[in-house]
Scaffold this motif. Structure first.
Motif, PDB file in Angstrom:
ATOM      1  N   ARG A 259       0.815  -1.215   0.000  1.00  8.38           N
ATOM      2  CA  ARG A 259       0.000   0.000   0.000  1.00  8.38           C
ATOM      3  C   ARG A 259       0.851   1.269   0.000  1.00  8.38           C
ATOM      4  N   LEU A 260       2.137   1.144   0.324  1.00 10.46           N
ATOM      5  CA  LEU A 260       2.999   2.319   0.473  1.00 10.46           C
ATOM      6  C   LEU A 260       4.042   2.437  -0.626  1.00 10.46           C
ATOM      7  N   ARG A 261       3.935   1.665  -1.667  1.00  7.83           N
ATOM      8  CA  ARG A 261       4.995   1.598  -2.675  1.00  7.83           C
ATOM      9  C   ARG A 261       5.312   2.955  -3.292  1.00  7.83           C
ATOM     10  N   SER A 262       4.324   3.821  -3.435  1.00 10.93           N
ATOM     11  CA  SER A 262       4.546   5.102  -4.123  1.00 10.93           C
ATOM     12  C   SER A 262       4.898   6.241  -3.163  1.00 10.93           C
ATOM     13  N   ILE A 263       5.016   5.960  -1.857  1.00  9.73           N
ATOM     14  CA  ILE A 263       5.249   7.015  -0.870  1.00  9.73           C
ATOM     15  C   ILE A 263       6.728   7.048  -0.483  1.00  9.73           C
ATOM     16  N   PRO A 264       7.369   8.219  -0.571  1.00  6.04           N
ATOM     17  CA  PRO A 264       8.781   8.317  -0.161  1.00  6.04           C
ATOM     18  C   PRO A 264       8.912   8.259   1.358  1.00  6.04           C
ATOM     19  N   ALA A 265      10.028   7.692   1.836  1.00  5.78           N
ATOM     20  CA  ALA A 265      10.224   7.560   3.272  1.00  5.78           C
ATOM     21  C   ALA A 265      11.701   7.532   3.619  1.00  5.78           C
ATOM     22  N   THR A 266      11.991   8.025   4.816  1.00  5.39           N
ATOM     23  CA  THR A 266      13.326   7.892   5.397  1.00  5.39           C
ATOM     24  C   THR A 266      13.183   7.215   6.748  1.00  5.39           C
ATOM     25  N   LEU A 267      13.961   6.167   6.960  1.00  4.14           N
ATOM     26  CA  LEU A 267      13.933   5.401   8.202  1.00  4.14           C
ATOM     27  C   LEU A 267      15.258   5.634   8.925  1.00  4.14           C
ATOM     28  N   VAL A 268      15.196   6.181  10.135  1.00  7.72           N
ATOM     29  CA  VAL A 268      16.394   6.495  10.913  1.00  7.72           C
ATOM     30  C   VAL A 268      16.444   5.560  12.122  1.00  7.72           C
ATOM     31  N   HIS A 269      17.537   4.802  12.223  1.00 13.24           N
ATOM     32  CA  HIS A 269      17.608   3.799  13.285  1.00 13.24           C
ATOM     33  C   HIS A 269      19.026   3.689  13.827  1.00 13.24           C
ATOM     34  N   GLY A 270      19.137   3.382  15.117  1.00 13.84           N
ATOM     35  CA  GLY A 270      20.432   3.258  15.757  1.00 13.84           C
ATOM     36  C   GLY A 270      20.939   1.823  15.769  1.00 13.84           C
ATOM     37  N   ARG A 271      22.200   1.635  15.378  1.00 16.88           N
ATOM     38  CA  ARG A 271      22.785   0.297  15.390  1.00 16.88           C
ATOM     39  C   ARG A 271      22.779  -0.312  16.793  1.00 16.88           C
ATOM     40  N   ARG A 272      22.925   0.544  17.822  1.00 20.69           N
ATOM     41  CA  ARG A 272      23.013   0.067  19.197  1.00 20.69           C
ATOM     42  C   ARG A 272      21.648  -0.028  19.881  1.00 20.69           C
TER      43      ARG A 272
END
Length: 332
Positions: A259-272
């Motif tokens: 459902r989200l294929r056409s929506i741009p996104a940035t995912l920010v995550h911590g390795r720790r």
């Protein structure tokens, strides 16, 4: 909050079922609309520091406090407040009602921790109203994520988990580790008619919360927010309510990513981030062609470097939306 440091607008929105949801606005009235979705479940907006993750000169930033949280009423810290209509579909409907109330056609969605699960649920239900997504400390609140954070992490913090599970075993509700889900045991304790039982369970839940975020936070620190009994009771009650039902996401978030294929996104995550391992963000990114995954090697479930990436992701997305808007032909 100083008189010069107050939201441009705020209010309570009647969303039905006897619930009123608190909302507030910051930034430019004619800016790109953006909605901030706080964590928890059971968190709140606090001092509204989230607004600093946006360029307020270019963005119309909206924050709200979910059912049972903060200034929304009724408050889940009150044992008499029913949770019968407090679930993810209702929260998604509240977000959409707020969009309509504010006269916003479409907006950028930001979600933090549990808020990223709720942001995803909203975007999957109302994709046409989403200009883009920025997620920070990514979760989808799947059963495996919940079982890891409440059970599996006992391998990392065996002493703390022994105390955490031992409290539920000694509470007289028939729980035995290895035979039932610990999150369900705590959900039962936090619905007890005995206020002392609820209070003790909320304190143990808060201690475990501080423990499992400690690695990426530079060591164990007791968070002062737990000194507020009302907040602590609501947070523990709502978190166990949602987690014991796998976030009320049926089907799970990762099974609806088409459902989200056409929506741009940035995912920010911590390795720790030991409590929310990066594998969740990775799986989400792999199933979302329009997404970018930024893994911060030094931070955990939040941190200074991650926050800078969060601001940059919002600035880039808002600039993208503004460029697209300028290139669109005027309506006939």
């Amino acid at each position: 909050m100083d008189s010069d440091d107050r939201p441009r607008r705020s209010g309570l929105l009647d969303v039905g079922d006897g619930n009123d949801v608190y909302w507030e606005e910051w930034g430019a009235a004619d800016g790109v609309p953006a909605l901030y979705v706080h964590g928890g479940p059971g968190g709140a907006l606090g001092a509204s520091a989230y607004r600093e993750r946006f360029d307020l000169g270019a963005t119309r930033v909206v924050g709200f406090e979910q059912r049972g949280c903060g200034r929304s009423t009724p408050h889940a810290g009150d044992a008499k407040a029913s949770l019968a209509t407090n679930d993810t579909p209702h929260l998604v409907a509240d977000m959409e009602a707020l969009r309509v109330h504010l006269g916003i056609d479409a907006w950028v969605i930001n979600g933090v921790s549990w808020g990223s699960t709720l942001a995803l649920a909203y975007a999957q239900e109302h994709a046409a109203r989403v200009l883009g997504v920025v997620l920070y400390a990514v979760t989808t609140t799947s059963r495996s994520e919940v079982d890891w954070i409440t059970e599996g992490m006992g391998a990392i913090f065996p002493e703390a988990w022994d105390r955490f599970a031992g409290h539920a075993e000694r509470a007289g509700i028939g729980y035995r580790r290895g035979e039932a889900r610990l999150v369900e045991a705590y959900a039962r304790l936090l619905e007890s008619p005995d206020p002392q039982v609820r209070d003790a369970a909320s304190r143990e839940w808060a201690l475990w919360e501080d423990t499992h975020v400690s690695i990426g936070a530079g060591g164990f620190h007791r968070h002062p927010r737990w000194d507020d009994d009302r907040f602590r009771h609501a947070f523990a009650r709502l978190t166990t309510h949602y987690w014991s039902h796998d976030g009320f996401c049926d089907p799970p978030i990762l099974e609806r990513m088409n459902r989200l294929r056409s929506i741009p996104a940035t995912l920010v995550h911590g390795r720790r981030d030991i409590s929310s391992p990066v594998t969740t963000a990775w799986r989400l990114h792999r199933s979302w062609p329009g997404s970018e995954l930024l893994v911060d090697e030094g931070d955990g479930h939040g941190g200074t470097s991650m926050t800078a990436r969060w601001y940059a992701a919002n600035a880039a997305l808002v600039a993208r939306v503004r460029r697209q808007h300028r290139s669109e032909p005027p309506a006939p």
